[in-house]
Design an enzyme around this catalytic site. Sequence first.
Site, PDB file in Angstrom:
ATOM      1  CB  SER A  27      82.305 -26.529  99.862  1.00 23.83           C
ATOM      2  OG  SER A  27      83.660 -26.809  99.658  1.00 23.83           O
ATOM      3  CD  GLU A  39      80.381 -23.008  98.003  1.00 27.25           C
ATOM      4  OE1 GLU A  39      81.133 -22.660  98.918  1.00 27.25           O
ATOM      5  OE2 GLU A  39      80.739 -23.696  97.048  1.00 27.25           O
ATOM      6  NE  ARG A  54      83.994 -20.395  97.348  1.00 30.82           N
ATOM      7  CZ  ARG A  54      85.270 -19.982  97.322  1.00 30.82           C
ATOM      8  NH1 ARG A  54      85.574 -18.790  96.787  1.00 30.82           N
ATOM      9  NH2 ARG A  54      86.226 -20.742  97.795  1.00 30.82           N
TER      10      ARG A  54
END
Length: 336
Positions: A235, A331, A164
């Site tokens: 998320s 994130e 990520r």
Amino acid sequence: MITRENVPLASLTTLRVGGNARYVVECESIADVREAISFARREKLPYAPLGEGSNVLASDNGYPGVVLHIRIPGIDAKDEGETILLSAGAGVIWDQLVAQACVRGLWGLENLAGIPGTVGASPVQNIGAYGAEVAQTIAYVDAIDSDSLEEVRISNESCEFGYRDSRFKRERSLIITAVSFRLRKHGSPSIAYADLRKKLEEGEKMETPKDVARVVKEVRGHKFPDLRIHGTAGSFFKNPVISEEVYAQLKERYPELPGFSQEGGVKIPIAWILDHVLTLRGYTMGDVSLFENQPLVLVTKKGARAEDVNALAEHITQEVLRVASVRIEREVRAFE
Ligand code: NAP
């Protein structure tokens, strides 16, 4: 080039929070991107790109500069023999690109079906799901270097992809205008993740990329919020990768804690801790909640403020630190 003034960021982001952006410029071409940057410079204002706004948290104070709303269209295919190079403008909706690839029977993007956002945003956080990530198929990324206004082509190897993560998170001067993916004409379903394996065992047909994409979207449909109903950025936190030692210590305390070995240690699902240790599934503070079906996902009600999102996120961070001695990272990126 269309420019709007005082546009609520809540209307441009899927979390649906945030004050006004001073200017929003609709960038439908590379020329528009250059013009928008030049405009911001003349006005001595900061500028930042935004796609669908599906992974950002905008500030309640808004954005004092120029939002480059990246809308560059177009999908192009080049036959390379065993593979096809599929190139898409940064403004193309991610799931439309996945659909195009699947219709052509191309392998590589099917596990990433149903992810909100644009093609241009996909390399930034190296979007991933069900064992696939865009780093596996991206051939190169085209961008405008906003310092020089020159076009640059960045090879996969130079994108510094990680879990990520990519260089685009750090190098804000690169404004992505297109992404090219190398996709395979022949392949087989990647079903390492339990949710997909279960579907196969239940008799779901998973022979083509189109089949896999359909099943992935079905699974996601049960677990992730419907953007027509909830504000969300998916998320909110990254699942941390911890050392084998720390994982072993946590396993002593929580024997059922899942863990996935990978480079650098063991990845643990924070959703499991939020659910089984902290029993925070569905927990609400003001207008923000942990989503019932997947507690790593924060959802907002109409009228929620960034302040509320930050308060709940900070509460979760502290609680996970308290029970697991792990400091989790967001994130979702701040847009301010
Ligand atoms: P899940 O399947 O319940 O898995 C929970 C966690 O365990 C995930 O973090 C996943 O890591 C990891 N995991 C599960 N099986 C694994 C395996 N076989 N090998 C390695 N790691 C494994 O996850 P979920 O919440 O339903 O999400 C499904 C997938 O969609 C995940 O890949 C998730 O990352 C992705 N997703 C991402 C977002 C976002 O906003 N970024 C939103 C929704 C879903 P990974 O997260 O590394 O895959």
